[in-house]
Design a protein around this motif. Structure first.
Motif, PDB file in Angstrom:
ATOM      1  N   PRO A  96      16.454 -16.951 -67.777  1.00 53.14           N
ATOM      2  CA  PRO A  96      17.911 -17.140 -68.337  1.00 53.14           C
ATOM      3  C   PRO A  96      17.983 -16.467 -69.221  1.00 53.14           C
ATOM      4  N   PHE A  97      20.022 -15.546 -69.392  1.00 59.08           N
ATOM      5  CA  PHE A  97      20.213 -15.032 -69.852  1.00 59.08           C
ATOM      6  C   PHE A  97      19.724 -15.607 -71.918  1.00 59.08           C
ATOM      7  N   GLY A  98      19.358 -14.622 -72.614  1.00 59.59           N
ATOM      8  CA  GLY A  98      19.100 -15.766 -74.112  1.00 59.59           C
ATOM      9  C   GLY A  98      17.837 -15.773 -74.384  1.00 59.59           C
ATOM     10  N   GLY A 132      14.919 -12.576 -71.564  1.00 61.09           N
ATOM     11  CA  GLY A 132      15.910 -13.099 -70.919  1.00 61.09           C
ATOM     12  C   GLY A 132      17.152 -12.885 -70.555  1.00 61.09           C
ATOM     13  N   VAL A 133      17.764 -12.311 -69.365  1.00 62.03           N
ATOM     14  CA  VAL A 133      18.685 -11.429 -68.983  1.00 62.03           C
ATOM     15  C   VAL A 133      19.041 -11.958 -67.487  1.00 62.03           C
ATOM     16  N   GLY A 134      18.846 -13.085 -67.106  1.00 64.44           N
ATOM     17  CA  GLY A 134      18.970 -13.414 -66.444  1.00 64.44           C
ATOM     18  C   GLY A 134      18.975 -13.274 -64.839  1.00 64.44           C
ATOM     19  N   ASP A 135      19.309 -13.847 -64.066  1.00 69.15           N
ATOM     20  CA  ASP A 135      19.015 -13.789 -61.947  1.00 69.15           C
ATOM     21  C   ASP A 135      20.321 -13.326 -61.342  1.00 69.15           C
ATOM     22  N   ASP A 136      21.753 -13.052 -62.121  1.00 65.59           N
ATOM     23  CA  ASP A 136      22.900 -13.414 -61.547  1.00 65.59           C
ATOM     24  C   ASP A 136      23.338 -12.231 -60.411  1.00 65.59           C
ATOM     25  N   PHE A 137      22.632 -11.690 -59.296  1.00 63.70           N
ATOM     26  CA  PHE A 137      22.684 -11.297 -58.831  1.00 63.70           C
ATOM     27  C   PHE A 137      22.117 -11.263 -57.393  1.00 63.70           C
ATOM     28  N   PRO A 138      22.879 -10.683 -55.893  1.00 61.45           N
ATOM     29  CA  PRO A 138      22.782 -10.170 -54.893  1.00 61.45           C
ATOM     30  C   PRO A 138      21.503 -10.713 -54.034  1.00 61.45           C
ATOM     31  N   ALA A 149      25.457  -2.876 -66.746  1.00 59.19           N
ATOM     32  CA  ALA A 149      25.620  -3.179 -68.653  1.00 59.19           C
ATOM     33  C   ALA A 149      25.361  -4.796 -69.208  1.00 59.19           C
ATOM     34  N   PHE A 150      25.352  -5.328 -70.055  1.00 58.53           N
ATOM     35  CA  PHE A 150      25.805  -6.734 -70.378  1.00 58.53           C
ATOM     36  C   PHE A 150      27.103  -7.201 -70.106  1.00 58.53           C
ATOM     37  N   ASN A 151      27.182  -7.827 -69.260  1.00 58.36           N
ATOM     38  CA  ASN A 151      28.549  -8.504 -69.042  1.00 58.36           C
ATOM     39  C   ASN A 151      29.029  -9.124 -70.599  1.00 58.36           C
ATOM     40  N   LYS A 152      31.021  -8.876 -70.322  1.00 58.78           N
ATOM     41  CA  LYS A 152      31.582  -8.949 -71.591  1.00 58.78           C
ATOM     42  C   LYS A 152      31.451 -10.692 -71.654  1.00 58.78           C
ATOM     43  N   ASP A 153      30.654 -11.874 -71.436  1.00 59.36           N
ATOM     44  CA  ASP A 153      30.126 -12.662 -70.943  1.00 59.36           C
ATOM     45  C   ASP A 153      29.024 -12.526 -72.542  1.00 59.36           C
ATOM     46  N   GLU A 154      28.554 -11.717 -71.774  1.00 64.78           N
ATOM     47  CA  GLU A 154      26.715 -11.951 -72.586  1.00 64.78           C
ATOM     48  C   GLU A 154      27.142 -11.193 -73.449  1.00 64.78           C
TER      49      GLU A 154
END
Length: 187
Positions: A96-98, A132-138, A149-154
Motif C-alpha cells: 500500500p502507498f506509504g 509502497g506505491v499501491g495498486d490503484d489501477f485497472p 506522477a503521485f496523485n494529489k492525495d499522496e
C-alpha cells in the motif's frame, strides 16, 4: 566499510516525480540533505557521502529501469562493494502507498529493474528497500500507473516518507539489515 545505495528510476524529465522513480527521488533528497552532488559517470549518476565512518556511494542508473543490473554490477566491481552492502530502493505496487519495507533479499516480484539486477548478478541476495506505491489501477494498466506522477492525495505524505527512507538507508549502513528491519518495518 563501503556501501552501494542504488535508487531505481528512469532518466529524462518525462519520468521525474513518477512512482517508478521513487528511488531517484529518495537519493536526490538524501544527497541534498548531505550537500553531496551527483555527477554523470559511467552508467549512472554518482554521488558519495559518509555516515558513521562508512562510505556511501549513491547511484541512479542511467541505463533505464529495464537494464539497471548493468549499472549495479559495474559499480559493485568498480568500488569493490560486497553484495551484502548493496541496497536497492525500488517502487512496489504490492505494498500500500506509504508502506516502507527493508528486505535482505527476495524475488523481483515482477519488477523489471529488480529482474535485470537479479539476471546480471545471477542471484537475488541483495537488500532492497521497497517503497509502497499501491495498486490503484485497472487491470492491464500497471505500466501507466507506475509511470504516472503521485496523485494529489499522496503528494503531501511524500516528504516524510522520503525522509523515513533516508533514515532506513543510514540505519542499513550503520547497523545492518536485520536491526533496521526490526526498527522500521512494522511502523
Amino acid at each position: 566499510m563501503k556501501y552501494l545505495i542504488v535508487g531505481l528510476g528512469n532518466i529524462g524529465p518525462e519520468y521525474a516525480d513518477t512512482r517508478h522513480n521513487i528511488g531517484f527521488m529518495v537519493l536526490d533528497e538524501m544527497a541534498k540533505q548531505e550537500n553531496a552532488k551527483f555527477y554523470n559517470m559511467r552508467l549512472a549518476y554518482y554521488a558519495e557521502m559518509t555516515h558513521k565512518a562508512r562510505a556511501l556511494y549513491l547511484i541512479k542508473p542511467t541505463t533505464y529501469m529495464n537494464l539497471s543490473g548493468k549499472a549495479v554490477s559495474y559499480w559493485m566491481q568498480q568500488l569493490k562493494v560486497p553484495v551484502e552492502n548493496v541496497l536497492v530502493i525500488v517502487d512496489d505496487i504490492a505494498l500500500p502507498f506509504g508502506t516502507l519495507r527493508l528486505k535482505p533479499k527476495g524475488s523481483a516480484a515482477g519488477h523489471n529493474g529488480l529482474r535485470h539486477i537479479e539476471a546480471t548478478l545471477g542471484h537475488s541476495n541483495y537488500a532492497r528497500l521497497r517503497f509502497g506505491v499501491g495498486d490503484d489501477f485497472p487491470k492491464g494498466k500497471q505500466v501507466n500507473y507506475v509511470l504516472d506522477a503521485f496523485n494529489k492525495d499522496e503528494q503531501p505524505a511524500l516528504p516524510e516518507l522520503i525522509d523515513r527512507s533516508i533514515e532506513m538507508i543510514k540505519s542499513f549502513a550503520a547497523v545492518g539489515a536485520e536491526l533496521t528491519m526490526t526498527r522500521y518495518n512494522n511502523k
